[in-house]
Design a protein around this motif. Structure first.
Motif, PDB file in Angstrom:
ATOM      1  N   HIS A   1       9.922  11.380   6.629  1.00 27.12           N
ATOM      2  CA  HIS A   1       9.994  12.634   7.391  1.00 27.12           C
ATOM      3  C   HIS A   1      10.958  13.568   6.651  1.00 27.12           C
ATOM      4  CE1 HIS A   1       7.786  10.964  10.821  1.00 27.12           C
ATOM      5  NE2 HIS A   1       8.495   9.867  10.648  1.00 27.12           N
ATOM      6  N   SER A   2      10.402  14.466   5.864  1.00 25.73           N
ATOM      7  CA  SER A   2      11.227  15.305   4.996  1.00 25.73           C
ATOM      8  C   SER A   2      12.032  16.349   5.767  1.00 25.73           C
ATOM      9  CB  SER A   2      10.349  16.000   3.942  1.00 25.73           C
ATOM     10  OG  SER A   2       9.350  16.791   4.563  1.00 25.73           O
ATOM     11  N   GLU A   3      11.702  16.556   7.045  1.00 23.32           N
ATOM     12  CA  GLU A   3      12.475  17.474   7.879  1.00 23.32           C
ATOM     13  C   GLU A   3      13.042  16.779   9.113  1.00 23.32           C
ATOM     14  OE1 GLU A   3      10.156  20.917   8.756  1.00 23.32           O
ATOM     15  OE2 GLU A   3      10.059  21.567   6.656  1.00 23.32           O
TER      16      GLU A   3
ATOM     17  N   SER B   1       0.853  -1.191   0.000  1.00 26.01           N
ATOM     18  CA  SER B   1       0.000   0.000   0.000  1.00 26.01           C
ATOM     19  C   SER B   1       0.884   1.234   0.000  1.00 26.01           C
ATOM     20  CB  SER B   1      -0.937   0.016   1.213  1.00 26.01           C
ATOM     21  OG  SER B   1      -0.204   0.133   2.424  1.00 26.01           O
ATOM     22  N   LYS B   2       0.375   2.319  -0.553  1.00 21.21           N
ATOM     23  CA  LYS B   2       1.114   3.570  -0.635  1.00 21.21           C
ATOM     24  C   LYS B   2       0.289   4.663   0.008  1.00 21.21           C
ATOM     25  CE  LYS B   2       4.616   6.020  -2.392  1.00 21.21           C
ATOM     26  NZ  LYS B   2       4.386   7.223  -1.562  1.00 21.21           N
ATOM     27  N   LYS B   3       0.945   5.552   0.720  1.00 20.84           N
ATOM     28  CA  LYS B   3       0.281   6.691   1.334  1.00 20.84           C
ATOM     29  C   LYS B   3       1.110   7.936   1.046  1.00 20.84           C
ATOM     30  CE  LYS B   3       2.357   5.101   5.658  1.00 20.84           C
ATOM     31  NZ  LYS B   3       2.094   4.580   7.015  1.00 20.84           N
ATOM     32  N   PRO B   4       0.603   9.133   1.305  1.00 20.84           N
ATOM     33  CA  PRO B   4       1.339  10.350   0.938  1.00 20.84           C
ATOM     34  C   PRO B   4       2.737  10.441   1.541  1.00 20.84           C
ATOM     35  CG  PRO B   4      -0.934  10.889   1.480  1.00 20.84           C
ATOM     36  CD  PRO B   4      -0.757   9.441   1.813  1.00 20.84           C
ATOM     37  N   THR B   5       2.929   9.905   2.729  1.00 20.44           N
ATOM     38  CA  THR B   5       4.250  10.004   3.374  1.00 20.44           C
ATOM     39  C   THR B   5       4.765   8.631   3.789  1.00 20.44           C
ATOM     40  OG1 THR B   5       3.211  10.401   5.538  1.00 20.44           O
ATOM     41  CG2 THR B   5       3.825  12.331   4.217  1.00 20.44           C
ATOM     42  N   GLY B   6       4.625   7.644   2.928  1.00 24.36           N
ATOM     43  CA  GLY B   6       5.160   6.332   3.266  1.00 24.36           C
ATOM     44  C   GLY B   6       4.497   5.217   2.497  1.00 24.36           C
ATOM     45  N   ALA B   7       4.660   4.000   3.026  1.00 25.50           N
ATOM     46  CA  ALA B   7       4.138   2.823   2.344  1.00 25.50           C
ATOM     47  C   ALA B   7       4.188   1.638   3.292  1.00 25.50           C
ATOM     48  CB  ALA B   7       4.953   2.527   1.082  1.00 25.50           C
ATOM     49  N   THR B   8       3.585   0.533   2.862  1.00 28.27           N
ATOM     50  CA  THR B   8       3.740  -0.760   3.531  1.00 28.27           C
ATOM     51  C   THR B   8       4.387  -1.705   2.533  1.00 28.27           C
ATOM     52  OG1 THR B   8       1.757  -0.381   4.877  1.00 28.27           O
ATOM     53  CG2 THR B   8       2.567  -2.640   4.721  1.00 28.27           C
TER      54      THR B   8
ATOM     55  N   VAL C   1      13.857   8.327   6.260  1.00 29.47           N
ATOM     56  CA  VAL C   1      12.908   7.270   5.924  1.00 29.47           C
ATOM     57  C   VAL C   1      12.979   6.259   7.060  1.00 29.47           C
ATOM     58  CG1 VAL C   1      12.292   5.436   4.316  1.00 29.47           C
ATOM     59  CG2 VAL C   1      13.158   7.612   3.434  1.00 29.47           C
ATOM     60  N   CYS C   2      11.893   6.156   7.835  1.00 26.77           N
ATOM     61  CA  CYS C   2      11.841   5.254   8.985  1.00 26.77           C
ATOM     62  C   CYS C   2      11.100   3.974   8.601  1.00 26.77           C
ATOM     63  CB  CYS C   2      11.116   5.903  10.158  1.00 26.77           C
ATOM     64  SG  CYS C   2      11.850   7.439  10.722  1.00 26.77           S
ATOM     65  N   PHE C   3      11.548   2.858   9.143  1.00 26.70           N
ATOM     66  CA  PHE C   3      10.859   1.587   8.906  1.00 26.70           C
ATOM     67  C   PHE C   3      10.693   0.841  10.226  1.00 26.70           C
ATOM     68  CE2 PHE C   3      15.392   1.040   8.214  1.00 26.70           C
ATOM     69  CZ  PHE C   3      15.708  -0.084   8.954  1.00 26.70           C
TER      70      PHE C   3
END
Length: 290
Positions: A168-170, A135-142, A208-210
């Motif tokens: 997290h772009s900042e 799945s994709k979302k505006p600020t990430g994915a699964t 980019v956090c996972f």
């Protein structure tokens, strides 16, 4: 030397045969019997015939795991991968925190684009036999990812994870990060992200956090951090931090070297891919100017 090799494989055969009869299912390993031949040298006509077991998915004992992992020190990888230094810190309860960083001759935006191309990660990250964006979302994915490595005697080590990705772009909010000092930790600390070992910078960093949703680990979470590199706007420092804990039946010491090598290979692959992307973008820009 040949006698030692035959003895080693024969011992492993006996261990695997016993495990095949007596042990329950294991989420990583499956024993499969295959033929092998050993030949001492071209000058010698002598051959010895026997069997060994190749691991592909589901049977396990501690003795097998120890025999296989101790028989191979891990893939050394390319020279580029070996230039990546990994720092390992012990943590509580069968876990480790690992840190690494590389300098990349490409802008932060290019590296960010490579790491957030979730469908394309399997095209350049080594060891990924499957990579799917669920799945994709505006600020990430699964993501569903399956990794595989050669171990020894034709064995394969295989792990499956479903990861939640947050962009997290900042930079990652401080409340979500653990300031990793010392080896002690609490259950609450272990739900936080390990903080990458990145130097202070003038501009904001991009993260980019996972984190683990489900899979073959008890814990698997970390951060990819991008910030301007030493060479200015056309360079990027990519830092990486990981907290990992395998399942209770698998001691962390048995997979630590594999995880270290995987981190080295992955950072080297991101560097190589990002620099190639930047080079192609520069070539296209030059062609347009002509």
């Amino acid at each position: 030397m040949l006698d030692q090799a035959v003895t080693r494989v024969t011992d492993l055969t006996r261990i695997c045969a016993a495990a095949h009869r007596t042990t329950p299912c294991h989420p990583f390993i499956k024993l499969k019997r295959t033929k092998y031949w050993l030949q001492s040298s071209p000058a010698s006509a002598s051959r010895r015939k026997g069997h060994f077991y190749r691991l592909q998915g589901r049977q396990h004992t501690n003795r097998i795991t120890t025999a296989l992992w101790s028989s191979s020190s891990g893939s050394n990888g390319s020279g580029a991968a070996q230039s990546v230094q990994v720092t390992v810190e012990r943590s509580a309860r069968n876990s480790r925190r690992l840190y690494a960083a590389v300098q990349i001759a490409a802008p932060v935006e290019v590296v960010w684009g490579a790491l957030t191309d979730y469908q394309g990660l399997g095209n350049f990250i080594p060891g990924l036999t499957e990579n799917r964006c669920l799945s994709k979302k505006p600020t990430g994915a699964t993501l569903l990812q399956v990794g595989e490595q050669d171990v020894a005697f034709g064995a394969k080590f295989r792990a499956r994870v479903v990861l939640n990705i947050e962009e997290h772009s900042e930079g990652t909010p401080q409340r979500l990060c653990r300031n990793d000092t010392g080896s002690s930790s609490t259950s609450a600390d272990e739900r936080l992200f390990p903080m990458p070992r990145s130097p202070p910078c003038d501009g904001p960093c991009r993260d980019v956090c996972f984190s683990l949703v489900e899979g073959d680990f008890q814990a698997f979470q970390g951060i990819w951090r991008m910030q301007q590199g030493q060479q200015g706007m056309d360079s990027c420092r990519l830092s990486y931090a990981l907290f990992v804990r395998p399942q209770v039946w698998l001691p962390i010491r048995l997979i630590q070297n594999r995880v270290e090598n995987e981190i080295k290979n992955n950072l080297a692959a991101v560097r190589r891919h990002s620099e190639a992307l930047h080079g192609r973008q520069g070539s296209r820009q030059g062609a347009r100017e002509l």
